[in-house]
Design a protein around this motif. Structure first.
Motif, PDB file in Angstrom:
ATOM      1  N   LEU A 135       0.769  -1.061  -0.039  1.00  0.00           N
ATOM      2  CA  LEU A 135      -0.072  -0.036   0.138  1.00  0.00           C
ATOM      3  C   LEU A 135       0.929   1.266   0.079  1.00  0.00           C
ATOM      4  O   LEU A 135       1.881   1.289   0.674  1.00  0.00           O
ATOM      5  N   CYS A 143      -5.605   5.296   6.211  1.00  0.00           N
ATOM      6  CA  CYS A 143      -4.571   4.253   5.715  1.00  0.00           C
ATOM      7  C   CYS A 143      -4.245   3.282   6.909  1.00  0.00           C
ATOM      8  O   CYS A 143      -4.025   2.153   6.804  1.00  0.00           O
ATOM      9  N   GLU A 147      -5.160  -0.826   6.144  1.00  0.00           N
ATOM     10  CA  GLU A 147      -4.212  -1.762   6.297  1.00  0.00           C
ATOM     11  C   GLU A 147      -4.520  -2.977   7.230  1.00  0.00           C
ATOM     12  O   GLU A 147      -4.440  -4.023   7.193  1.00  0.00           O
ATOM     13  N   HIS A 160       2.081  -1.352   4.357  1.00  0.00           N
ATOM     14  CA  HIS A 160       1.981   0.019   4.199  1.00  0.00           C
ATOM     15  C   HIS A 160       3.269   0.698   4.382  1.00  0.00           C
ATOM     16  O   HIS A 160       3.750   0.855   5.538  1.00  0.00           O
TER      17      HIS A 160
END
Length: 412
Positions: A135, A143, A147, A160
């Protein structure tokens, strides 16, 4: 960036053909028999094998060495929410780095949505064809949930990089920098300027490595994140401090470590002067750090410093991490990338900086010599030993922590 460099960057991406990546065919396609094996009727055999056993996809397809680099374009570099399509050059760049540094094939995928649930569903539905998901450039706080949810839904590594890749390199550098300062991580008083994805992940990993949560002050645009502040989001709340310090200047007084993942010129000479002896300053905003190294050195001769730039010592660069972390995870077909694997990467990188520097590194950086010290406490990105040292540590940590599908390294 100068006008000449801007034009050179545009020319680089446009010529001799648009973009930075292409697809390579790995099997012969020159005869009728080749075609019969590559497509019909021969392709039916691996189809049947995978239908019977999904794990066979690792044997008969590129899945085991293939990573999806996925964004929605909401936090691209320092440019902000430029949209999914505008983020594509960065995603292509990430694909290049995966291939160049770790031999990993990758596809970039741009998902045009601001809806985290739509993004999660899209990634989950296409993930089966990949060995891992990277990511990239997704704004906080979405975010974090993206995730976490994808890690719960998928049985391949979801990583991520803006969080954990940055955290690994910061932590590896800080372990060594704090030692150079004659201090211990568990005693260090740390100020983190920037309470988004990178800052929060870095502080969480440092706590895993031994830093004390009560010794950390996180600072955002409103000042020190303090207990009882209703504007603090659920992810920042873990670092909300019981303190009467309110400003960055307050936080810096007697601090041992400053980590900046924010913006240019926010750490003043006066703030640096107020820090403890042998202050460690990681000014990581790009292209302009929170304090210029020249000003930092003028203010404190005892400062131990890192930036995110290539033209100063001790560059904190994610390319030291994500290619090798994924390489190690893919080599043992890991189901996830966990804290044990991240800490293994930290220790491997930190230890490598203590080893004699090979001639190839000196040549790449036009240096006569280089050894562990204030101007070198994190490996250089072009160190050829990284591909051997870091993936091996990651693979072993995956095996030891029970998330590896196989216990013998298989590398394409």
């Amino acid at each position: 960036m100068s006008t000449d460099l801007k034009q050179a960057a545009l020319d680089y991406h446009a010529q001799p053909k648009p973009g930075k990546i292409a697809i390579e065919i790995t099997k012969p396609t020159e005869t009728q028999r080749d075609l019969a094996l590559a497509y019909t009727p021969g392709v039916a055999e691996p189809v049947r094998a995978i239908h019977q056993d999904p794990e066979a996809a690792y044997r008969y397809t590129a899945k085991g060495n293939l990573v999806a680099v996925i964004t929605n374009g909401t936090a691209v570099l320092g440019l902000g929410d430029v949209g999914a399509l505008a983020g594509k050059p960065v995603m292509e760049g990430k694909v290049v780095l995966f291939k160049a540094f770790a031999g990993i094939d990758a596809f970039d995928i741009e998902v045009d949505t601001h809806d985290p649930d739509a993004f999660i569903d899209t990634v989950a539905l296409i993930a089966g064809g990949f060995g891992g998901i990277n990511l990239e450039d997704i704004a906080a706080p979405h975010c974090f949930r993206i995730e976490k949810t994808l890690r719960e839904r998928l049985d391949i590594p979801v990583f991520h990089d803006d969080q954990h890749g940055t955290a690994v390199i910061i932590s590896a550098g800080l372990i060594n920098a704090v030692k150079l300062a004659g201090k211990h991580l568990e005693d260090a008083r740390i100020v983190c300027l920037g309470a988004g994805a990178a800052g929060l992940a870095a502080m969480r990993l440092l706590v895993t490595l031994g830093a004390r949560r009560e010794h950390i002050l996180m600072v955002d645009r409103q000042g020190v994140i303090r207990a009882g502040d209703e504007s603090v989001n659920e992810y920042q709340r873990a670092f909300a401090a019981n303190t009467d310090r309110r400003t960055l200047a307050d936080a810096c007084v007697d601090a041992d470590v400053f980590v900046g993942v924010s913006g240019p010129n926010l750490l003043t000479a006066e703030m640096l002067a107020s820090m403890a002896e042998n202050p460690v300053v990681f000014a990581l905003a790009n292209p302009d750090p929170e304090i210029a190294p020249e000003l930092a050195q003028q203010t404190r001769q005892d400062v131990i410093m890192a930036t995110g730039r290539t033209d100063y010592p001790n560059q904190i660069n994610n390319v030291l991490g994500f290619p090798y972390i994924f390489r190690g995870a893919l080599d043992v077909r890991a189901r996830t990338i966990n804290d044990a694997m991240l800490t293994a990467a930290v220790h491997a990188l930190a230890a490598l900086a203590h080893e004699p520097v090979p001639a190839a590194v000196l040549k790449a950086y036009d240096l006569a010599s280089l050894s562990f010290g204030r101007d070198y406490f994190i490996p250089k990105p072009f160190d050829p030993r990284l591909i051997d040292v870091v993936p091996a540590a990651i693979s072993q940590a995956a095996i030891d922590s029970g998330v590896a599908r196989i216990t013998q390294v298989i590398r394409p």
